[in-house]
Design a protein around this motif. Structure first.
Motif, PDB file in Angstrom:
ATOM      1  N   THR A 131       0.849  -2.842   4.107  1.00  0.00           N
ATOM      2  CA  THR A 131      -0.533  -2.446   3.886  1.00  0.00           C
ATOM      3  C   THR A 131      -1.324  -2.578   5.168  1.00  0.00           C
ATOM      4  N   ASN A 158      -6.501  -6.457   0.223  1.00  0.00           N
ATOM      5  CA  ASN A 158      -5.933  -5.146  -0.063  1.00  0.00           C
ATOM      6  C   ASN A 158      -4.900  -5.268  -1.172  1.00  0.00           C
ATOM      7  N   ASN A 203      -4.973   1.571   2.863  1.00  0.00           N
ATOM      8  CA  ASN A 203      -3.760   0.866   2.456  1.00  0.00           C
ATOM      9  C   ASN A 203      -2.582   1.839   2.389  1.00  0.00           C
TER      10      ASN A 203
END
Length: 251
Positions: A173, A186, A245
């Protein structure tokens, strides 16, 4: 005396001729018991997974298992009937417990189902290969020989799915959002939202995350760029959300 010896020899030979099929039936019956139990487990567990699994590749695999093992089970039952062998109608305790675990488990059941399939196909390949080589019933031996390639194909499929699920849990990510967001961690899955990345920017972002050969990028109705990419020598699905992401192994 000679007559007595001859009669004794004939009696012994006759007894052996009747004893051999009994021994063969015992061994063949053992194979039928194990093969049928494994086949029923494949169908029953896959019916649960087809309904409760979340990953589409797991659902697709489950559907194939229902079709393929359903057909194999029917063929085994036919052969067993011709050979006067008994086919079990219910799962053994272990397999029934595994199906109950899937049925009663909380969603998603993808991971436990995949692991059960890995174990089941490992056992099935060993069982069928062994009987295909040393089986004592000609028709069942042929059945085992013809079924081994399909079992190995299933084994390869489930190993790839297991690898995919593992990649998803360890997905890469990014830490820089594309759009201003709150200070939250995230997520491990792409977040829906208005995506400001262009296709070229999305491709660059995915490559920066360690992927190569990014292709087939398209933005879905949730604002998520989805496509395919290569990482570690493996091609995988990849997604980029509006926060930046990058998540591997998504559909």
């Amino acid at each position: 005396m000679k007559t007595r010896l001859l009669l004794a020899s004939l009696a012994t030979a006759t007894a052996m001729s009747f004893a051999l099929p009994a021994l063969a039936a015992d061994s063949a019956q053992d194979f039928v018991d194990k093969a049928a139990a494994g086949g029923m487990f494949e169908v029953d567990s896959s019916k649960v997974a087809e309904t409760k699994a979340q990953d589409q590749s797991v659902k697709d695999f489950a559907h194939k298992m229902i079709d393929h093992h359903g057909a194999a089970n029917a063929k085994l039952e036919t052969i067993a009937g011709e050979q006067k062998l008994t086919v079990p109608k219910e799962l053994d305790a272990k397999h029934k417990g595994d199906v109950d675990t899937l049925q009663n488990g909380k969603d998603p059941i993808d991971t436990p189902y995949v692991q059960m399939q890995r174990d089941a196909h490992s056992d099935a390949v060993k069982l069928f290969e062994s009987y295909a080589k040393d089986g004592d019933n000609a028709q069942l031996k042929t059945f085992a020989q013809e079924t081994v390639p399909t079992l190995k194909m299933h084994q390869e499929m489930i190993e790839k799915i297991a690898s995919k699920i593992g990649d998803k849990s360890a997905a890469t990510t990014s830490t820089t959002p594309a759009v201003a967001t709150t200070d939250t961690a995230n997520p491990s899955a792409p977040v829906p939202g208005a995506n400001s990345f262009t296709e070229d920017q999305a491709k660059d972002r995915i490559q920066d995350a360690g992927f190569s050969d990014v292709s087939k990028l398209a933005k879905d109705d949730q604002g998520i760029w989805r496509g395919q990419a290569n990482k570690g020598g493996k091609t995988t699905a990849v997604a980029l959300d509006y926060q930046g992401n990058v998540v591997a192994g998504t559909n």
